[in-house]
Design a protein around this motif. Structure first.
Motif, mmCIF file in Angstrom:
data_model
loop_
_atom_site.group_PDB
_atom_site.id
_atom_site.type_symbol
_atom_site.label_atom_id
_atom_site.label_comp_id
_atom_site.label_asym_id
_atom_site.label_seq_id
_atom_site.Cartn_x
_atom_site.Cartn_y
_atom_site.Cartn_z
ATOM 1 N N ILE A 34 0.884 -1.162 0.000
ATOM 2 C CA ILE A 34 0.000 0.000 0.000
ATOM 3 C C ILE A 34 0.926 1.216 0.000
ATOM 4 O O ILE A 34 1.582 1.510 0.994
ATOM 5 C CB ILE A 34 -0.920 0.030 1.246
ATOM 6 C CG1 ILE A 34 -1.745 -1.253 1.366
ATOM 7 C CG2 ILE A 34 -1.814 1.269 1.215
ATOM 8 C CD1 ILE A 34 -2.712 -1.511 0.250
ATOM 9 N N GLU A 35 1.003 1.897 -1.124
ATOM 10 C CA GLU A 35 1.883 3.064 -1.241
ATOM 11 C C GLU A 35 1.146 4.324 -0.776
ATOM 12 O O GLU A 35 -0.013 4.535 -1.131
ATOM 13 C CB GLU A 35 2.332 3.256 -2.694
ATOM 14 C CG GLU A 35 3.302 2.196 -3.179
ATOM 15 C CD GLU A 35 4.692 2.303 -2.565
ATOM 16 O OE1 GLU A 35 5.002 3.306 -1.903
ATOM 17 O OE2 GLU A 35 5.467 1.351 -2.762
ATOM 18 N N GLN A 36 1.832 5.123 -0.003
ATOM 19 C CA GLN A 36 1.284 6.396 0.464
ATOM 20 C C GLN A 36 1.987 7.539 -0.270
ATOM 21 O O GLN A 36 3.144 7.404 -0.655
ATOM 22 C CB GLN A 36 1.471 6.539 1.977
ATOM 23 C CG GLN A 36 0.758 5.481 2.796
ATOM 24 C CD GLN A 36 -0.747 5.573 2.716
ATOM 25 O OE1 GLN A 36 -1.327 6.542 2.235
ATOM 26 N NE2 GLN A 36 -1.422 4.531 3.186
ATOM 27 N N ASP A 37 1.288 8.649 -0.443
ATOM 28 C CA ASP A 37 1.890 9.805 -1.103
ATOM 29 C C ASP A 37 2.979 10.439 -0.253
ATOM 30 O O ASP A 37 3.938 10.987 -0.778
ATOM 31 C CB ASP A 37 0.819 10.850 -1.448
ATOM 32 C CG ASP A 37 -0.095 10.376 -2.556
ATOM 33 O OD1 ASP A 37 0.328 9.536 -3.385
ATOM 34 O OD2 ASP A 37 -1.253 10.828 -2.597
ATOM 35 N N LEU A 46 -5.634 10.526 4.866
ATOM 36 C CA LEU A 46 -5.066 10.135 3.574
ATOM 37 C C LEU A 46 -4.610 8.687 3.567
ATOM 38 O O LEU A 46 -4.831 7.961 2.598
ATOM 39 C CB LEU A 46 -3.909 11.070 3.215
ATOM 40 C CG LEU A 46 -4.277 12.548 3.046
ATOM 41 C CD1 LEU A 46 -3.025 13.384 2.796
ATOM 42 C CD2 LEU A 46 -5.288 12.722 1.934
ATOM 43 N N TRP A 47 -3.975 8.253 4.659
ATOM 44 C CA TRP A 47 -3.485 6.883 4.714
ATOM 45 C C TRP A 47 -4.635 5.880 4.722
ATOM 46 O O TRP A 47 -4.591 4.875 4.032
ATOM 47 C CB TRP A 47 -2.582 6.689 5.935
ATOM 48 C CG TRP A 47 -1.177 7.206 5.735
ATOM 49 C CD1 TRP A 47 -0.777 8.250 4.939
ATOM 50 C CD2 TRP A 47 0.000 6.700 6.344
ATOM 51 N NE1 TRP A 47 0.581 8.417 5.038
ATOM 52 C CE2 TRP A 47 1.076 7.484 5.892
ATOM 53 C CE3 TRP A 47 0.249 5.682 7.251
ATOM 54 C CZ2 TRP A 47 2.391 7.260 6.298
ATOM 55 C CZ3 TRP A 47 1.550 5.454 7.664
ATOM 56 C CH2 TRP A 47 2.613 6.238 7.185
ATOM 57 N N ARG A 50 -6.259 5.736 1.254
ATOM 58 C CA ARG A 50 -5.481 4.945 0.303
ATOM 59 C C ARG A 50 -5.674 3.458 0.558
ATOM 60 O O ARG A 50 -5.856 2.670 -0.376
ATOM 61 C CB ARG A 50 -4.003 5.315 0.399
ATOM 62 C CG ARG A 50 -3.077 4.517 -0.527
ATOM 63 C CD ARG A 50 -3.369 4.657 -2.031
ATOM 64 N NE ARG A 50 -3.442 6.019 -2.474
ATOM 65 C CZ ARG A 50 -2.409 6.795 -2.818
ATOM 66 N NH1 ARG A 50 -1.183 6.328 -2.763
ATOM 67 N NH2 ARG A 50 -2.607 8.040 -3.197
ATOM 68 N N GLU A 53 -9.031 2.540 -0.727
ATOM 69 C CA GLU A 53 -9.023 2.543 -2.199
ATOM 70 C C GLU A 53 -8.518 1.203 -2.737
ATOM 71 O O GLU A 53 -9.133 0.605 -3.623
ATOM 72 C CB GLU A 53 -8.136 3.683 -2.704
ATOM 73 C CG GLU A 53 -7.933 3.708 -4.200
ATOM 74 C CD GLU A 53 -6.885 4.726 -4.631
ATOM 75 O OE1 GLU A 53 -6.477 4.662 -5.803
ATOM 76 O OE2 GLU A 53 -6.459 5.566 -3.806
#
Length: 184
Positions: A34-37, A46-47, A50, A53
């Motif tokens: 799971i890539e975070q911005d 946000l985490w 994601r 998603e």
């Protein structure tokens, strides 16, 4: 149908010597990150978004493999969302965002959810983790309805702990899988 593993790293992501990254490299067909911005300025909204998603697009069973603040991300996700595809979670060294002065810049991760997680989970902790006491880790495991494993003195159970591909962790992970995985 094979089980997928979604790794959920914590603060700063997991570098090349971290067991999460090693497992992803060893088993690229089974493990996805799971890539975070922003790994360096974590934001719960946000985490968790994601994570949701990625989970919302699952079409096969998956197990979450979280470390540190990733464990707290999973707890927040489980308090808000669910998925019939999530079969379990390995929650390694949950970072105590409420008590750790080292995590004072994380945004929105407190209070840490304390309701039971609706899928099987295992919390793995260390007696000398600088980001959470063993007592708090056990408290989280009890609140979440997780099995609890005390590894003894293994630090933050990360690359600095010198675990390499962490065979013991793979054995623990297999407890969450319906049928044991060959080679994991």
């Amino acid at each position: 149908m094979s089980t997928r593993f979604l790794t959920v790293p914590g603060l700063a992501g997991s570098g090349p010597q971290h067991w999460q990254t090693i497992w992803e490299t060893q088993h690229p067909d089974s493990f996805s990150r799971i890539e975070q911005d922003s790994w360096d300025w974590p934001n719960r909204l946000l985490w968790v978004a994601r994570l949701q998603e990625i989970i919302s697009h699952l079409t096969e069973p998956a197990i979450l493999v979280a470390h540190s603040l990733g464990c707290i991300t999973v707890a927040h996700w489980a308090a808000e969302f669910s998925s019939p595809f999530i079969e379990g979670a390995l929650l390694v060294a949950p970072a105590d965002a409420e008590l750790s002065k080292r995590l004072n810049f994380v945004e929105g991760f407190t209070p840490i959810p304390l309701q039971p997680i609706s899928f099987k989970s295992i919390v793995v902790a260390s007696t000398n983790d600088i980001y959470a006491s063993i007592r708090r880790s056990k408290f989280f495991a009890d609140a979440w309805g997780s099995e609890f494993i005390n590894l003894g003195k293994k630090g933050h159970i990360n690359a600095v702990s010198g675990l390499e591909d962490w065979p013991e962790g793979k054995t623990i992970l297999n407890q969450l899988v319906s049928s044991e995985l060959a080679g994991i």
